[in-house]
Write a protein that holds these residues in place. Structure first.
Motif, PDB file in Angstrom:
ATOM      1  N   ASP A   8       0.821  -1.217   0.000  1.00 21.49           N
ATOM      2  CA  ASP A   8       0.000   0.000   0.000  1.00 21.49           C
ATOM      3  C   ASP A   8       0.853   1.265   0.000  1.00 21.49           C
ATOM      4  O   ASP A   8       0.349   2.363  -0.137  1.00 21.49           O
ATOM      5  CB  ASP A   8      -1.019   0.007   1.144  1.00 21.49           C
ATOM      6  CG  ASP A   8      -0.429   0.382   2.496  1.00 21.49           C
ATOM      7  OD1 ASP A   8       0.805   0.503   2.630  1.00 21.49           O
ATOM      8  OD2 ASP A   8      -1.216   0.557   3.445  1.00 21.49           O
ATOM      9  N   ASP A   9       2.168   1.097   0.143  1.00 20.73           N
ATOM     10  CA  ASP A   9       3.053   2.270   0.139  1.00 20.73           C
ATOM     11  C   ASP A   9       3.382   2.730  -1.284  1.00 20.73           C
ATOM     12  O   ASP A   9       3.999   3.773  -1.469  1.00 20.73           O
ATOM     13  CB  ASP A   9       4.358   1.954   0.886  1.00 20.73           C
ATOM     14  CG  ASP A   9       4.118   1.747   2.377  1.00 20.73           C
ATOM     15  OD1 ASP A   9       3.121   2.281   2.893  1.00 20.73           O
ATOM     16  OD2 ASP A   9       4.932   1.059   3.016  1.00 20.73           O
ATOM     17  N   GLU A  37       1.237   6.271  -2.914  1.00 24.80           N
ATOM     18  CA  GLU A  37       0.949   5.710  -1.594  1.00 24.80           C
ATOM     19  C   GLU A  37      -0.544   5.631  -1.319  1.00 24.80           C
ATOM     20  O   GLU A  37      -1.292   6.566  -1.577  1.00 24.80           O
ATOM     21  CB  GLU A  37       1.631   6.536  -0.498  1.00 24.80           C
ATOM     22  CG  GLU A  37       1.423   5.858   0.854  1.00 24.80           C
ATOM     23  CD  GLU A  37       2.191   6.487   1.993  1.00 24.80           C
ATOM     24  OE1 GLU A  37       3.047   7.345   1.749  1.00 24.80           O
ATOM     25  OE2 GLU A  37       1.909   6.077   3.134  1.00 24.80           O
ATOM     26  N   SER A  39      -1.615   4.203   1.849  1.00 24.72           N
ATOM     27  CA  SER A  39      -1.698   3.773   3.247  1.00 24.72           C
ATOM     28  C   SER A  39      -3.012   4.229   3.866  1.00 24.72           C
ATOM     29  O   SER A  39      -3.546   5.283   3.525  1.00 24.72           O
ATOM     30  CB  SER A  39      -0.537   4.371   4.044  1.00 24.72           C
ATOM     31  OG  SER A  39       0.680   3.789   3.625  1.00 24.72           O
ATOM     32  N   ASN A  92       5.202  -3.264   4.675  1.00 26.12           N
ATOM     33  CA  ASN A  92       4.717  -1.925   4.973  1.00 26.12           C
ATOM     34  C   ASN A  92       5.670  -1.174   5.898  1.00 26.12           C
ATOM     35  O   ASN A  92       6.202  -1.745   6.849  1.00 26.12           O
ATOM     36  CB  ASN A  92       3.339  -2.000   5.639  1.00 26.12           C
ATOM     37  CG  ASN A  92       2.742  -0.628   5.806  1.00 26.12           C
ATOM     38  OD1 ASN A  92       2.509   0.066   4.827  1.00 26.12           O
ATOM     39  ND2 ASN A  92       2.519  -0.213   7.031  1.00 26.12           N
ATOM     40  N   THR A 106      -2.298  -2.393   3.611  1.00 29.90           N
ATOM     41  CA  THR A 106      -1.429  -3.563   3.457  1.00 29.90           C
ATOM     42  C   THR A 106      -2.217  -4.844   3.674  1.00 29.90           C
ATOM     43  O   THR A 106      -2.166  -5.785   2.888  1.00 29.90           O
ATOM     44  CB  THR A 106      -0.274  -3.494   4.477  1.00 29.90           C
ATOM     45  OG1 THR A 106       0.385  -2.244   4.338  1.00 29.90           O
ATOM     46  CG2 THR A 106       0.712  -4.625   4.282  1.00 29.90           C
TER      47      THR A 106
HETATM   48 MN    MN Z   1       1.568   1.837   4.153  1.00 30.78          MN
END
Ligand code: MN
Length: 248
Positions: A8-9, A37, A39, A92, A106
């Motif tokens: 997710d980054d 990103e 997050s 992550n 994540t």
């Molecule tokens: Mn993240």
């Protein structure tokens, strides 16, 4: 083994490269990750526009960036490569323990994979040490994969402190937290707000948070069924106020 790697980054995060490097010792790796990103996006799905991907090699790995969320990447990746055997998400930059499991992007990539019939494992690491180097976590990720690829569990959440002294099987830490909005001001004098959380209860032994605080890597098997069977069991014998007999 055919391995799909998501995070997710974003595709340019050093965390996804580290995970791909370790995972490539266990099988054939493909990377499909958000183009920026994502997050704290939780399990968001892009439904108002189509998705597309662009080939973006990550070092020697075949990789693609997607204009979507982590969960989108799980759906698109398993569509493109249906012979995927396991979906790995991470590594992550930041822990995903306790209540943050609810908003973790994540973990959502791994969850979406499980919803689609695949296995999912999420990896996250503490980054609070000023000398943090993602490469130091690679031997521990390798150890975790050795253990977890053998296990027949569909969804697993793994978190690393700095220099873990070993692994612990844990449950999720469920503490109440006081979520507060912290007001501030932008350069033009407009008000803005940051959400932050402060735990209000002590850490319970046997949980992921306790493990991390004591220097252990935390492994938590998760499930997707959120039903409270305890509450359902208590209430199922009670008469409902508007109950109708289906045969009437
Ligand atoms: Mn993240």
């Amino acid at each position: 083994m055919k391995i799909l790697i998501i995070n997710d980054d974003g595709i340019y995060s050093p965390g996804i490269l580290a995970l791909a490097e370790v995972a490539s010792e266990f099988g054939e790796v493909k990377v499909l990750a958000p183009n920026m990103e994502q997050s704290s996006m939780s399990h968001a799905i892009t439904s108002s526009r189509p998705l597309s991907y662009i080939r973006t090699p990550v070092k020697e790995f075949e990789a693609f960036r997607v204009n979507g969320t982590p969960a989108d990447c799980a759906a698109l990746g398993t569509y493109l490569w249906p012979d995927t055997e396991v979906v790995l998400s991470g590594i992550n930059f930041g822990l995903n323990i306790g209540s943050s499991i609810w908003h973790s992007g994540t973990l959502a990539a791994a969850k979406q994979a499980v919803l689609l019939g695949y296995r999912g494992i999420a990896f996250s690491t503490d980054i609070s040490d000023e000398n943090f180097d993602i490469n130091q976590q690679k031997p521990f990720v390798k150890q975790a994969l050795k253990i977890l690829l053998e296990e027949n569990m569909e969804l697993i959440n793994v978190n690393f402190p700095h220099n873990p002294k070993g692994f612990l099987w844990c449950k999720q830490s469920l503490r109440h937290y006081d979520g507060v909005m912290v007001p501030g001001e932008d350069p033009k004098g407009r008000k803005h707000y940051w959400f932050t959380v402060v735990p209000v209860e002590a850490t319970e032994k046997g949980t992921d948070r306790w493990a991390i605080e004591h220097g252990w890597a935390a492994i938590t098997p998760l499930r997707l069924d959120l039903t409270s069977y305890e509450e359902l069991g208590k209430i199922s014998n009670k008469e409902m106020p508007f109950q109708v007999n289906p045969s009437e």
